[in-house]
Write a protein that holds these residues in place. Structure first.
Motif, mmCIF file in Angstrom:
data_model
loop_
_atom_site.group_PDB
_atom_site.id
_atom_site.type_symbol
_atom_site.label_atom_id
_atom_site.label_comp_id
_atom_site.label_asym_id
_atom_site.label_seq_id
_atom_site.Cartn_x
_atom_site.Cartn_y
_atom_site.Cartn_z
ATOM 1 N N THR A 30 0.825 -1.205 0.000
ATOM 2 C CA THR A 30 0.000 0.000 0.000
ATOM 3 C C THR A 30 0.859 1.255 0.000
ATOM 4 N N ALA A 31 1.983 1.209 0.726
ATOM 5 C CA ALA A 31 2.857 2.382 0.810
ATOM 6 C C ALA A 31 3.426 2.763 -0.544
ATOM 7 N N ARG A 32 3.698 1.772 -1.390
ATOM 8 C CA ARG A 32 4.328 2.098 -2.666
ATOM 9 C C ARG A 32 3.337 2.137 -3.826
ATOM 10 N N THR A 33 2.060 1.858 -3.555
ATOM 11 C CA THR A 33 1.061 1.925 -4.625
ATOM 12 C C THR A 33 -0.043 2.914 -4.253
ATOM 13 N N SER A 34 -1.182 2.410 -3.800
ATOM 14 C CA SER A 34 -2.299 3.294 -3.473
ATOM 15 C C SER A 34 -3.195 2.644 -2.433
ATOM 16 N N TRP A 35 -4.058 3.478 -1.846
ATOM 17 C CA TRP A 35 -5.006 2.969 -0.850
ATOM 18 C C TRP A 35 -5.948 1.939 -1.480
ATOM 19 N N LYS A 36 -6.364 2.168 -2.728
ATOM 20 C CA LYS A 36 -7.278 1.253 -3.398
ATOM 21 C C LYS A 36 -6.658 -0.133 -3.553
ATOM 22 N N THR A 37 -5.413 -0.180 -3.993
ATOM 23 C CA THR A 37 -4.718 -1.462 -4.137
ATOM 24 C C THR A 37 -4.602 -2.159 -2.789
ATOM 25 N N GLY A 38 -4.231 -1.398 -1.757
ATOM 26 C CA GLY A 38 -4.105 -1.972 -0.422
ATOM 27 C C GLY A 38 -5.422 -2.491 0.121
ATOM 28 N N ALA A 39 -6.516 -1.777 -0.175
ATOM 29 C CA ALA A 39 -7.828 -2.207 0.312
ATOM 30 C C ALA A 39 -8.235 -3.533 -0.324
#
Length: 202
Positions: A30-39
């Motif tokens: 999530t830190a290196r991509t986005s909140w959406k990907t992490g979710a």
């Protein structure tokens, strides 16, 4: 039903809260991509926990003994997957840093974060043994409704915790947006994942 709800919530938090390789990877992803990907990734982890809770609740006493013969192969596969993730993540971080291309890229994230984290979490047979032990250790016999409440509560608890970790990863990504920050967090994550993987062998 209240007892099943509370038991499910406690069971879900009990298996989700300890920070292991999957949680570390989720935060770093999530830190290196986005909140959406992490979710999406977080929901994949929670789905695996929910599926294992369902399997344990339905399978009962017959489940744990059946898993014991394949416990070692599953553990070895899990180790190989984790080591591969750690190596590939660290290698990409170093390459991007050298090329001064540490900005977020599509290639940093798996194409299907939900399925990727679901599969990674399902490799952990300890989860189903954990839930089976909880079911077997319960003094009360749970009916179909109580079992459904237990499974849904376990999924909800796991999902809430994994989403919290993803939120932490998103905040971390905003703070450490520089090239060195992203390199450092990725390398630390790779080292931790390697440590978790090696710990499975001993």
């Amino acid at each position: 039903m209240t007892a099943a709800l509370v038991a499910g919530l406690l069971a879900g938090f009990g298996i989700a809260i300890p920070v292991g390789a999957v949680a570390t990877y989720l935060v770093a992803l999530t830190a290196r991509t986005s909140w959406k990907t992490g979710a999406f990734a977080a929901l994949g982890v929670a789905t695996a926990d929910g599926l294992y809770a369902l399997i344990a609740a339905v399978g009962g006493a017959a489940l744990a003994p059946l898993l014991l013969p394949i416990l070692l192969p599953l553990r070895l596969v899990s180790v190989l997957v984790l080591l591969g993730l750690a190596f590939w993540g660290g290698l990409k971080a170093v390459r991007h840093y050298r090329d001064r291309r540490m900005a977020v890229q599509r290639s940093d994230a798996p194409r299907h974060p939900y399925l990727s984290l679901l599969g990674m979490t399902m490799l952990n047979p300890t989860t189903v043994i954990y839930f089976a032990a909880l079911i077997l250790g319960s003094q009360a016999s749970l009916g179909p409704v109580e079992l459904a409440v237990f499974v849904l509560a376990a999924f909800t608890a796991s999902a809430s915790w994994q989403l919290l970790l993803a939120c932490g990863g998103a905040l971390l990504g905003r703070i450490l947006t520089g090239e060195r920050g992203r390199l450092a967090t990725t390398l630390v994550s790779s080292c931790l994942i390697t440590g978790f993987a090696l710990n499975l062998l001993f």
